[in-house]
Design a protein around this motif. Structure first.
Motif, PDB file in Angstrom:
ATOM      1  N   ILE A   1       0.800  -1.225   0.000  1.00 37.95           N
ATOM      2  CA  ILE A   1       0.000   0.000   0.000  1.00 37.95           C
ATOM      3  C   ILE A   1       0.835   1.279   0.000  1.00 37.95           C
ATOM      4  O   ILE A   1       0.310   2.350  -0.286  1.00 37.95           O
ATOM      5  CB  ILE A   1      -0.998   0.024   1.176  1.00 37.95           C
ATOM      6  CG1 ILE A   1      -0.294   0.094   2.523  1.00 37.95           C
ATOM      7  CG2 ILE A   1      -1.922  -1.186   1.122  1.00 37.95           C
ATOM      8  CD1 ILE A   1      -1.245   0.334   3.693  1.00 37.95           C
ATOM      9  N   HIS A   2       2.126   1.189   0.327  1.00 38.26           N
ATOM     10  CA  HIS A   2       2.995   2.365   0.266  1.00 38.26           C
ATOM     11  C   HIS A   2       3.797   2.417  -1.036  1.00 38.26           C
ATOM     12  O   HIS A   2       4.738   3.205  -1.158  1.00 38.26           O
ATOM     13  CB  HIS A   2       3.957   2.391   1.455  1.00 38.26           C
ATOM     14  CG  HIS A   2       3.298   2.696   2.767  1.00 38.26           C
ATOM     15  ND1 HIS A   2       2.908   1.706   3.657  1.00 38.26           N
ATOM     16  CD2 HIS A   2       2.950   3.868   3.343  1.00 38.26           C
ATOM     17  CE1 HIS A   2       2.361   2.259   4.718  1.00 38.26           C
ATOM     18  NE2 HIS A   2       2.364   3.566   4.562  1.00 38.26           N
ATOM     19  N   GLY A   3       3.443   1.597  -2.009  1.00 38.37           N
ATOM     20  CA  GLY A   3       4.238   1.486  -3.221  1.00 38.37           C
ATOM     21  C   GLY A   3       4.399   2.770  -4.004  1.00 38.37           C
ATOM     22  O   GLY A   3       5.421   2.976  -4.666  1.00 38.37           O
ATOM     23  N   ASP A   4       3.415   3.653  -3.947  1.00 32.36           N
ATOM     24  CA  ASP A   4       3.502   4.915  -4.691  1.00 32.36           C
ATOM     25  C   ASP A   4       4.364   5.949  -3.984  1.00 32.36           C
ATOM     26  O   ASP A   4       4.699   6.983  -4.568  1.00 32.36           O
ATOM     27  CB  ASP A   4       2.104   5.514  -4.891  1.00 32.36           C
ATOM     28  CG  ASP A   4       1.236   4.688  -5.826  1.00 32.36           C
ATOM     29  OD1 ASP A   4       1.762   4.213  -6.846  1.00 32.36           O
ATOM     30  OD2 ASP A   4       0.039   4.515  -5.532  1.00 32.36           O
ATOM     31  N   LEU A   5       4.711   5.683  -2.720  1.00 30.68           N
ATOM     32  CA  LEU A   5       5.414   6.686  -1.913  1.00 30.68           C
ATOM     33  C   LEU A   5       6.881   6.304  -1.725  1.00 30.68           C
ATOM     34  O   LEU A   5       7.343   6.051  -0.608  1.00 30.68           O
ATOM     35  CB  LEU A   5       4.721   6.847  -0.559  1.00 30.68           C
ATOM     36  CG  LEU A   5       3.292   7.392  -0.628  1.00 30.68           C
ATOM     37  CD1 LEU A   5       2.639   7.370   0.750  1.00 30.68           C
ATOM     38  CD2 LEU A   5       3.269   8.802  -1.209  1.00 30.68           C
ATOM     39  N   CYS A   6       7.616   6.268  -2.820  1.00 35.92           N
ATOM     40  CA  CYS A   6       9.047   5.971  -2.797  1.00 35.92           C
ATOM     41  C   CYS A   6       9.829   7.232  -3.106  1.00 35.92           C
ATOM     42  O   CYS A   6       9.289   8.211  -3.619  1.00 35.92           O
ATOM     43  CB  CYS A   6       9.383   4.885  -3.813  1.00 35.92           C
ATOM     44  SG  CYS A   6       8.640   3.291  -3.416  1.00 35.92           S
ATOM     45  N   ARG A   7      11.123   7.200  -2.782  1.00 35.19           N
ATOM     46  CA  ARG A   7      11.996   8.325  -3.135  1.00 35.19           C
ATOM     47  C   ARG A   7      11.999   8.485  -4.651  1.00 35.19           C
ATOM     48  O   ARG A   7      11.796   7.540  -5.397  1.00 35.19           O
ATOM     49  CB  ARG A   7      13.413   8.091  -2.623  1.00 35.19           C
ATOM     50  CG  ARG A   7      13.574   7.798  -1.129  1.00 35.19           C
ATOM     51  CD  ARG A   7      13.246   9.015  -0.267  1.00 35.19           C
ATOM     52  NE  ARG A   7      11.821   9.316  -0.156  1.00 35.19           N
ATOM     53  CZ  ARG A   7      10.952   8.629   0.601  1.00 35.19           C
ATOM     54  NH1 ARG A   7      11.364   7.612   1.321  1.00 35.19           N
ATOM     55  NH2 ARG A   7       9.678   8.975   0.624  1.00 35.19           N
ATOM     56  N   MET A   8      12.271   9.683  -5.073  1.00 37.75           N
ATOM     57  CA  MET A   8      12.176   9.997  -6.501  1.00 37.75           C
ATOM     58  C   MET A   8      13.098   9.121  -7.345  1.00 37.75           C
ATOM     59  O   MET A   8      12.791   8.807  -8.495  1.00 37.75           O
ATOM     60  CB  MET A   8      12.490  11.476  -6.728  1.00 37.75           C
ATOM     61  CG  MET A   8      11.479  12.433  -6.110  1.00 37.75           C
ATOM     62  SD  MET A   8       9.786  12.218  -6.745  1.00 37.75           S
ATOM     63  CE  MET A   8       9.979  12.797  -8.432  1.00 37.75           C
ATOM     64  N   GLU A   9      14.228   8.705  -6.767  1.00 35.99           N
ATOM     65  CA  GLU A   9      15.189   7.911  -7.538  1.00 35.99           C
ATOM     66  C   GLU A   9      14.987   6.410  -7.358  1.00 35.99           C
ATOM     67  O   GLU A   9      15.724   5.596  -7.934  1.00 35.99           O
ATOM     68  CB  GLU A   9      16.620   8.283  -7.131  1.00 35.99           C
ATOM     69  CG  GLU A   9      17.088   7.753  -5.784  1.00 35.99           C
ATOM     70  CD  GLU A   9      16.586   8.569  -4.604  1.00 35.99           C
ATOM     71  OE1 GLU A   9      16.963   8.238  -3.457  1.00 35.99           O
ATOM     72  OE2 GLU A   9      15.825   9.546  -4.807  1.00 35.99           O
ATOM     73  N   THR A  10      13.980   6.020  -6.575  1.00 36.61           N
ATOM     74  CA  THR A  10      13.766   4.607  -6.267  1.00 36.61           C
ATOM     75  C   THR A  10      12.579   4.072  -7.050  1.00 36.61           C
ATOM     76  O   THR A  10      11.545   4.729  -7.154  1.00 36.61           O
ATOM     77  CB  THR A  10      13.510   4.419  -4.758  1.00 36.61           C
ATOM     78  OG1 THR A  10      14.634   4.909  -4.031  1.00 36.61           O
ATOM     79  CG2 THR A  10      13.300   2.958  -4.424  1.00 36.61           C
ATOM     80  N   SER A  11      12.713   2.859  -7.571  1.00 38.22           N
ATOM     81  CA  SER A  11      11.637   2.217  -8.318  1.00 38.22           C
ATOM     82  C   SER A  11      11.021   1.104  -7.483  1.00 38.22           C
ATOM     83  O   SER A  11      11.739   0.244  -6.957  1.00 38.22           O
ATOM     84  CB  SER A  11      12.175   1.630  -9.634  1.00 38.22           C
ATOM     85  OG  SER A  11      12.644   2.648 -10.486  1.00 38.22           O
ATOM     86  N   PHE A  12       9.715   1.135  -7.383  1.00 39.04           N
ATOM     87  CA  PHE A  12       8.969   0.070  -6.721  1.00 39.04           C
ATOM     88  C   PHE A  12       8.395  -0.863  -7.776  1.00 39.04           C
ATOM     89  O   PHE A  12       7.853  -0.414  -8.788  1.00 39.04           O
ATOM     90  CB  PHE A  12       7.832   0.662  -5.883  1.00 39.04           C
ATOM     91  CG  PHE A  12       6.779  -0.341  -5.503  1.00 39.04           C
ATOM     92  CD1 PHE A  12       7.008  -1.223  -4.459  1.00 39.04           C
ATOM     93  CD2 PHE A  12       5.581  -0.415  -6.199  1.00 39.04           C
ATOM     94  CE1 PHE A  12       6.051  -2.166  -4.113  1.00 39.04           C
ATOM     95  CE2 PHE A  12       4.620  -1.351  -5.864  1.00 39.04           C
ATOM     96  CZ  PHE A  12       4.855  -2.224  -4.815  1.00 39.04           C
ATOM     97  N   HIS A  13       8.501  -2.171  -7.544  1.00 41.23           N
ATOM     98  CA  HIS A  13       7.963  -3.160  -8.467  1.00 41.23           C
ATOM     99  C   HIS A  13       7.067  -4.135  -7.714  1.00 41.23           C
ATOM    100  O   HIS A  13       7.523  -4.784  -6.762  1.00 41.23           O
ATOM    101  CB  HIS A  13       9.098  -3.943  -9.149  1.00 41.23           C
ATOM    102  CG  HIS A  13      10.002  -3.100  -9.976  1.00 41.23           C
ATOM    103  ND1 HIS A  13      11.323  -3.409 -10.204  1.00 41.23           N
ATOM    104  CD2 HIS A  13       9.780  -1.930 -10.632  1.00 41.23           C
ATOM    105  CE1 HIS A  13      11.882  -2.490 -10.960  1.00 41.23           C
ATOM    106  NE2 HIS A  13      10.960  -1.576 -11.226  1.00 41.23           N
ATOM    107  N   PRO A  14       5.796  -4.264  -8.096  1.00 36.72           N
ATOM    108  CA  PRO A  14       4.912  -5.237  -7.438  1.00 36.72           C
ATOM    109  C   PRO A  14       5.450  -6.651  -7.592  1.00 36.72           C
ATOM    110  O   PRO A  14       5.931  -7.037  -8.672  1.00 36.72           O
ATOM    111  CB  PRO A  14       3.588  -5.064  -8.201  1.00 36.72           C
ATOM    112  CG  PRO A  14       3.662  -3.693  -8.820  1.00 36.72           C
ATOM    113  CD  PRO A  14       5.102  -3.483  -9.137  1.00 36.72           C
ATOM    114  N   ILE A  15       5.372  -7.436  -6.541  1.00 33.61           N
ATOM    115  CA  ILE A  15       5.940  -8.781  -6.587  1.00 33.61           C
ATOM    116  C   ILE A  15       5.223  -9.656  -7.612  1.00 33.61           C
ATOM    117  O   ILE A  15       5.853 -10.500  -8.262  1.00 33.61           O
ATOM    118  CB  ILE A  15       5.922  -9.440  -5.192  1.00 33.61           C
ATOM    119  CG1 ILE A  15       6.689 -10.761  -5.240  1.00 33.61           C
ATOM    120  CG2 ILE A  15       4.512  -9.611  -4.659  1.00 33.61           C
ATOM    121  CD1 ILE A  15       6.914 -11.399  -3.876  1.00 33.61           C
TER     122      ILE A  15
END
Length: 399
Positions: A215-229
């Motif tokens: 649920i926090h996937g959209d709230l990453c640092r600007m240089e960090t990429s989140f990928h759903p498992i």
């Protein structure tokens, strides 16, 4: 130039805020011993920022309609599901279908439902402490057995997964489920693709289901990429919780989207949960957020990054005994005060009483590895965070 004003002072006390309107209740609960007009409250994981204008306008239309009857979400009667699906396809190249999504008002309830219908009482459920405490409560309240595979702290606040320990815990015949938190609450780690693949591989070799709180996937640092498992590893054996409530500060409207692309698990889950009706404000605000909220979100992330950088630098310069790593995701800091050599209660008192700042004591996130830690939510105007840490530094200046 930033369009949205995240430095704006907003009085939330008049609308029943769980962060700003329950001071005396917090004292009764034993959460703190002090709460007054000068208290800085930074313990609750919501934001003191106004939502995107489009959400307010959408809710005004619902209010003006002045009928708040039962609502029914379908693929055709509104843009809720198309907006949700398009968001994840555009942002994360993750595609799923309308029939693979179940609406539930609460992430914790969604996890409870998954445990109740996809595991058996007495089954072991693994998670990685320190961890958001309601996960532990959900496991215990459903009659499952909590098993901790503790994260490894490098001594400077950066955490990694102990895969050897995970292999041991997940290979136990009694273990049927692993609860993944990504981005991780409270450490702020965003697990990378290699880590996710290792976790999925261990789980699948041992026939262990994954419940993924993202649920926090959209709230990453600007240089960090989140990928759903489920995108990285494929959907087999995975139940994913997503939500716009953290992203767009709408937790009070109650929303969690449970995405299950594993056909067998999805059928069991939907048969068990049935149909839950959201309220009309939730639907309208969600559609507006996903269709028109991206500019707001990008500016929010930049602002949060600035606040996080200021805080980490302040601690390094003024309280170097506090060990903390810059989080890759979330708006939390997980701070280690143990180098002061003080009992956890004395650390608590210096922050909560002397500085008059309310955070969250670390033992709530783990009775094994949480003592001496504090979690703060930096999701408020920067001047308030600066005031909070100025007070805290003064409280510890002779330690």
């Amino acid at each position: 130039m930033r369009k949205y004003d995240f430095d704006k002072v907003v009085d939330r006390t008049q609308f029943y805020s769980a962060k700003w309107s329950i001071g005396q209740e917090l004292i009764k609960m034993g959460y703190t011993e002090k709460y007054d007009e000068n208290t800085i409250s930074v313990f609750t994981a919501d934001m003191d920022f106004e939502c995107p204008d489009a959400m307010k306008e959408a809710c005004h239309k619902v209010a003006d309609h002045n009928i708040y009857g039962y609502c029914w979400l379908t693929e055709d009667n509104c843009d809720y599901f198309p907006a949700l699906i398009n968001w994840f396809k555009t942002k994360y190249d993750w595609e799923f279908k309308y029939e693979e999504v179940t609406y539930v008002p609460s992430t914790i309830d969604a996890i409870k439902f998954a445990l109740e219908c996809l595991t058996q009482p007495g089954d072991q459920v693994v998670l990685n402490e320190p961890i958001y405490s309601p996960f532990m409560g959900a496991i215990r309240k459903t009659g499952r057995v909590l098993v901790n595979s503790e994260l490894v702290n490098d001594g400077e606040g950066y955490y990694t997964i102990d895969f050897e320990d995970m292999e041991k815990k997940l290979s136990d015949d009694k273990t049927t489920c692993f609860v993944l938190c990504n981005p991780h609450n409270p450490t702020g780690r965003v697990w990378n693709d290699d880590e996710l693949k290792k976790l999925a591989d261990i789980c699948r070799r041992n026939n262990v289901m994954i419940i993924a709180d993202e649920i926090h996937g959209d709230l990453c640092r600007m240089e960090t990429s989140f990928h759903p498992i489920a995108k990285v590893c494929g959907p087999q054996g995975i139940v994913t919780m997503t939500s716009q409530n953290k992203t767009f500060n709408m937790a009070g409207l109650g929303v969690c989207n449970v995405v299950i692309q594993d056909e067998e698990l999805n059928k069991k889950y939907q048969d068990y949960v049935g149909f839950i009706m959201p309220n009309p404000f939730t639907i309208a605000a969600s559609i507006a957020a996903y269709k028109e909220g991206d500019e707001w979100l990008q500016q929010l992330r930049e602002y949060l990054d600035g606040t996080i950088d200021w805080t980490v630098n302040f601690l390094k310069e003024n309280m170097p005994k506090v060990k903390v790593a810059r989080p890759e995701g979330t708006y939390f800091l997980w701070m280690d005060f143990r180098e002061y050599g003080l009992p956890p209660k004395e650390i608590h008192d210096k922050i909560y009483l002397d500085a008059n700042v309310i955070m969250e004591d670390g033992e709530g996130f783990s009775t094994e590895c949480g003592y001496g830690f504090q979690r703060i939510c930096l999701s408020t105007r920067r001047s308030m965070i600066q005031e909070a840490f100025t007070r805290i530094a003064k409280a510890f200046e002779n330690c």
